[in-house]
Each structure stands twice: as C-alpha cells, then as structure tokens.
Write a protein that holds these residues in place. Structure first.
Motif, PDB file in Angstrom:
ATOM      1  N   GLU A  74       0.825  -1.217   0.000  1.00  0.00           N
ATOM      2  CA  GLU A  74       0.000   0.000   0.000  1.00  0.00           C
ATOM      3  C   GLU A  74       0.854   1.259   0.000  1.00  0.00           C
ATOM      4  N   ILE A  75       1.807   1.289   0.922  1.00  0.00           N
ATOM      5  CA  ILE A  75       2.633   2.490   1.053  1.00  0.00           C
ATOM      6  C   ILE A  75       3.516   2.698  -0.173  1.00  0.00           C
ATOM      7  N   PHE A  76       4.212   1.642  -0.575  1.00  0.00           N
ATOM      8  CA  PHE A  76       5.112   1.784  -1.728  1.00  0.00           C
ATOM      9  C   PHE A  76       4.332   2.161  -2.994  1.00  0.00           C
ATOM     10  N   GLN A  77       3.174   1.547  -3.179  1.00  0.00           N
ATOM     11  CA  GLN A  77       2.442   1.812  -4.419  1.00  0.00           C
ATOM     12  C   GLN A  77       1.879   3.219  -4.454  1.00  0.00           C
ATOM     13  N   GLN A  78       1.569   3.757  -3.274  1.00  0.00           N
ATOM     14  CA  GLN A  78       1.046   5.121  -3.266  1.00  0.00           C
ATOM     15  C   GLN A  78       2.146   6.169  -3.294  1.00  0.00           C
ATOM     16  N   LYS A  79       3.271   5.876  -2.621  1.00  0.00           N
ATOM     17  CA  LYS A  79       4.287   6.910  -2.451  1.00  0.00           C
ATOM     18  C   LYS A  79       5.586   6.646  -3.194  1.00  0.00           C
ATOM     19  N   GLY A  80       5.722   5.450  -3.753  1.00  0.00           N
ATOM     20  CA  GLY A  80       6.963   5.123  -4.446  1.00  0.00           C
ATOM     21  C   GLY A  80       8.069   4.780  -3.471  1.00  0.00           C
ATOM     22  N   MET A  81       9.147   4.236  -3.999  1.00  0.00           N
ATOM     23  CA  MET A  81      10.296   3.866  -3.166  1.00  0.00           C
ATOM     24  C   MET A  81      10.803   5.076  -2.380  1.00  0.00           C
ATOM     25  N   ALA A  82      11.038   6.186  -3.069  1.00  0.00           N
ATOM     26  CA  ALA A  82      11.647   7.352  -2.413  1.00  0.00           C
ATOM     27  C   ALA A  82      10.718   7.981  -1.379  1.00  0.00           C
ATOM     28  N   GLY A  83       9.430   7.972  -1.646  1.00  0.00           N
ATOM     29  CA  GLY A  83       8.478   8.656  -0.768  1.00  0.00           C
ATOM     30  C   GLY A  83       8.009   7.811   0.408  1.00  0.00           C
ATOM     31  N   ALA A  84       8.248   6.514   0.353  1.00  0.00           N
ATOM     32  CA  ALA A  84       7.767   5.628   1.410  1.00  0.00           C
ATOM     33  C   ALA A  84       8.656   5.710   2.642  1.00  0.00           C
ATOM     34  N   ARG A  85       8.080   5.543   3.815  1.00  0.00           N
ATOM     35  CA  ARG A  85       8.828   5.557   5.075  1.00  0.00           C
ATOM     36  C   ARG A  85       8.642   4.233   5.783  1.00  0.00           C
ATOM     37  N   MET A  86       9.729   3.680   6.248  1.00  0.00           N
ATOM     38  CA  MET A  86       9.666   2.393   6.954  1.00  0.00           C
ATOM     39  C   MET A  86       8.746   2.492   8.174  1.00  0.00           C
ATOM     40  N   GLN A  87       8.798   3.602   8.868  1.00  0.00           N
ATOM     41  CA  GLN A  87       7.960   3.782  10.054  1.00  0.00           C
ATOM     42  C   GLN A  87       6.478   3.704   9.685  1.00  0.00           C
ATOM     43  N   GLU A  88       6.147   4.320   8.539  1.00  0.00           N
ATOM     44  CA  GLU A  88       4.747   4.326   8.112  1.00  0.00           C
ATOM     45  C   GLU A  88       4.285   2.904   7.775  1.00  0.00           C
ATOM     46  N   ILE A  89       5.164   2.152   7.156  1.00  0.00           N
ATOM     47  CA  ILE A  89       4.831   0.762   6.833  1.00  0.00           C
ATOM     48  C   ILE A  89       4.620  -0.029   8.119  1.00  0.00           C
ATOM     49  N   ALA A  90       5.534   0.178   9.070  1.00  0.00           N
ATOM     50  CA  ALA A  90       5.413  -0.524  10.352  1.00  0.00           C
ATOM     51  C   ALA A  90       4.097  -0.168  11.037  1.00  0.00           C
ATOM     52  N   ASP A  91       3.768   1.106  11.054  1.00  0.00           N
ATOM     53  CA  ASP A  91       2.514   1.539  11.684  1.00  0.00           C
ATOM     54  C   ASP A  91       1.321   0.857  11.011  1.00  0.00           C
ATOM     55  N   LYS A  92       1.323   0.879   9.700  1.00  0.00           N
ATOM     56  CA  LYS A  92       0.198   0.273   8.968  1.00  0.00           C
ATOM     57  C   LYS A  92       0.093  -1.221   9.251  1.00  0.00           C
ATOM     58  N   ALA A  93       1.246  -1.878   9.401  1.00  0.00           N
ATOM     59  CA  ALA A  93       1.241  -3.316   9.702  1.00  0.00           C
ATOM     60  C   ALA A  93       1.067  -3.585  11.195  1.00  0.00           C
TER      61      ALA A  93
END
Lengths: 203, 203
Positions: free
Chosen positions: B19-38
């Motif tokens: 979800e995060i990568f597809q919306q924000k791309g590699m450069a725009g994605a944040r590991m913290q945001e992915i962790a929060d979502k998961a």
DNA sequence: ATATAGTTTAACTATTTGGTTAACAAAATT
DNA sequence: AATTTTGTTAACCAAATAGTTAAACTATAT
C-alpha cells in the motif's frame, strides 16, 4: 549588472531543479544535488525559492506550461480534424525528444498529489476541450466520422501518443527490443498512430 | 503456532508495504509508516526483510507477478485475435479497480530504475510477444486485418487500456469531469476501446 | 572613497530516517 | 523441566537532509 546576474542564477537553479525533479520526483530529489548541478551553494536555493516545496512548484508549473500548448494542438487548433491528429502525432514525438522526462513527471506528480490539479486549472492557458467537442460533433453530423464521444476520442489520441514514452522501459522489455529498435518503432509512430486513429473513426 | 504467526506477520508487512510503496513510491515511502500500517515495531521490518531496498523488491516483484498474467491475456492466449482484444479490454478495467495503484507503480519504478527490467526478464512468466506476432501475421495473411506491425498493435492496445488510469488526474482535468463522470467514461471503455482498435485494423 | 543593497558562502541546527542492539517473550526441542 | 530457537519490542545510533544564520563579498549609486 545586478539584474542579469540575478536572473542567471535564478534561471540556473530552475534548469538544474527541472532536471533533478523530473528524473527523481519530488520525494527523490535532494536540494544538495540541485545546488551541485546549478554549481551554487545550497543556501542560495533557499534565498531564491524559500523551500523545496516552492522550488518544486515553480518547476512543476513551468513544466506544465510547456505541456499545455502541446495539448492545445489537439484541442484548440483551427485545422481540420484529421489534419490536426496527424500534426499532433508528428509533433509530439519531437516534443518528447526535447523534454524526455516532462510528461511522465507531470502525470506522476499529479498522481501523488491530485489536488495539484486545482492550481493548474485556474491558470491561463489551461487547455479546454469545448472547441474539440464541437469539431467532433460537426464531423459526425457531416458524415465524415463514425459516432464517437469527443472525450473518448481525445483520451485515445493522448493515450496512443503519451503512453509509449511513459511505459518505455516496460514496453521495451515486452516487445523484446533494445533502445535502438524501440526508437525506430517510436519514429514510425509519428505517422502510424495518426493513421491508426483515422482508420478507426473515418467512414 | 509458530508457523502461522510468522506467516501472518510476514504477510501483514507485505500488505502494508504494498500500500505504502504503491502510493508513495520507493523514495516517498517511510519504513515507520509501513510498520505503523502493519501494526508492528519498525525493527520487525528489518528482521523479516533486512532493508528497505529488499522489502521494496519483494513488493515490486509481487506487483509485477500480478500484472504479468494480465498482459499475457493479450500475448499468450489461444483465442481469436478480435476476441482476445475484447476480452482483455473488458478484464483490464476490473483488474485496475482491484489494484488501482499497481500499473502506475510498476511503470513508475521502472522509469526511475530501468535496470530493474533485467530482474523481471529473467523470471518465469515474463510475457513474450512471439505468439502474438505469429497470430497477427496470420490474420494479415488471411486478409482479416490490414497490414500492421505486431509491436505497434500491441503498444496501441496497451496504451489505450493502461493510460486512462495512469493519466487519470490529468485527463479528468482536461475533459473537465468529476470522478463520477470520468468513471462512467472508463466503464464505457470496457467495450469502446476494443471496437476502436478492431475498427481500425479490420478489413 | 564609501555607504548601500543585493548576492554568495561556510558553518551550523534540528529533524527525519534507515538501520542496530540488547533485552525480553513465546514456542519448539531436548 | 530445562534449554534452545524464533519472534517482538524499546531505546538507541549515525547518516542524511531541509532549512538557518551571520559574515563576506560584489556591484552600483552617492
């Protein structure tokens, strides 16, 4: 000369920022990299444009103001429908060769930031489809082309012209070609695409 | 149960990362945001996928493995040429509704990282155009369609189907429509696009 | 020549961010 | 039951990064 010097630096920054932003996007671009490319100190970026966001917006607007006239060649040109499809198709390839990253950049950033559209819409020269709609319904009434919604035709024209560039890395792999052969394909499209469209709609 | 728990976490991470990568791309994605979502600790991301780059690659490959079968519906399906154009066009809209960011994500990241194509090419299920080329030249020889290069036809089919989604924010503004009207346009394209293509090539 | 206004830089700051560590918890294995 | 392995977390770290500051420099007007 003060004025000239200022304009040079300001322009140098914009040119450098264009390159970096268009290749890496807002999120991937680094202010330091832009400064390096413009051969100036990073602080100067902020002196002239205050923030990354504002610099980005300057670049984005400038990019769109180059793209808009291209689109207007389909939408707001007086020539005959078939003629303008042929002209646009031929022109567009040359345009993209001059500005390889531009269309993708505009589309990409609009996708990541759809509310940005509002800022563009309000600006002068924002393309309008009205004239094109009239032209299409005229052509239908005169029995020159088959019935088709102007919007659908417009989307088809744009898709056939823009996507082969945006999807280049994917398409190149799928049709199993190297850069050189793919460029020949694109070159052929200067005429092929227009005929493809006209074939489909003419009676 | 160890196995189930692990697989759940690993899958949760992949889903969130998608979800995060597809919306924000590699450069725009944040590991913290992915962790929060998961809903897990950030360190767990690294425990399972080592680095942002590797997590990204997992997401990217997974995305492409969903896209590839779609493309194969045009390239490696046994049905009749016109039939498969119709089927693909109809299917594709439904596919994108299920995975709205996917095609754009794949194309975008390939543009920013063209050497990534190599990684995909070597993988199984990478679509090949050979069968389609035979089919097109057969149809030409049998006088069913006008002469056209298979590559050009393929690029046209893909462009007409994919671009209206990738260029949605721009196209919506240009044709001056809101989301609802534009969706109707897209819905109509399920059949319109196939007929547009077939009209152009059939004799 | 000198004050003034605009331009440019080096050095710095605060925050964000990817990644690590060490301690703890839960299962699995013995 | 004791021990090892696997999963999870809080706290931390170092590098990167956008943005700031104050001083130096330049050109021009007085």
């Amino acid at each position: 000369m003060d004025k000239i010097k200022t304009e040079n630096t300001e322009t140098e920054i914009l040119i450098a920022a264009k390159e970096i932003f268009q290749q890496k996007g807002m999120a991937g671009a680094r202010m330091q990299e832009i400064a390096d490319k413009a051969k100036i100190n990073k602080a100067l970026l902020h002196y002239y444009y205050r923030s990354k966001q504002l610099l980005f917006e300057a670049v984005f607007k400038s990019a769109f103001s180059l793209l808009a006239p291209q689109l207007n060649k389909v939408l707001n040109d007086d020539s005959d429908l078939f003629e303008k499809i042929r002209k646009f198709t031929e022109n567009y390839v040359s345009f993209v060769i001059k500005h390889p990253y531009l269309p993708n950049f505009v589309i990409q950033e609009l996708n990541k930031n759809p509310e940005f559209v509002q800022k563009l819409r309000s600006e002068k020269n924002f393309p309008s489809i009205e004239k094109f709609k009239l032209q299409v319904s005229d052509a239908i009434n005169q029995g020159i082309i088959k019935p088709i919604e102007a919007e659908q035709l417009f989307i088809n024209i744009i898709s056939l012209n823009i996507f082969p560039f945006i999807g280049e890395p994917l398409l190149m792999a799928l049709v199993n070609m190297d850069k050189e052969s793919y460029n020949k394909i694109l070159e052929n499209r200067k005429t092929e695409v227009a005929e493809f469209i006209i074939n489909s709609i003419k009676i």
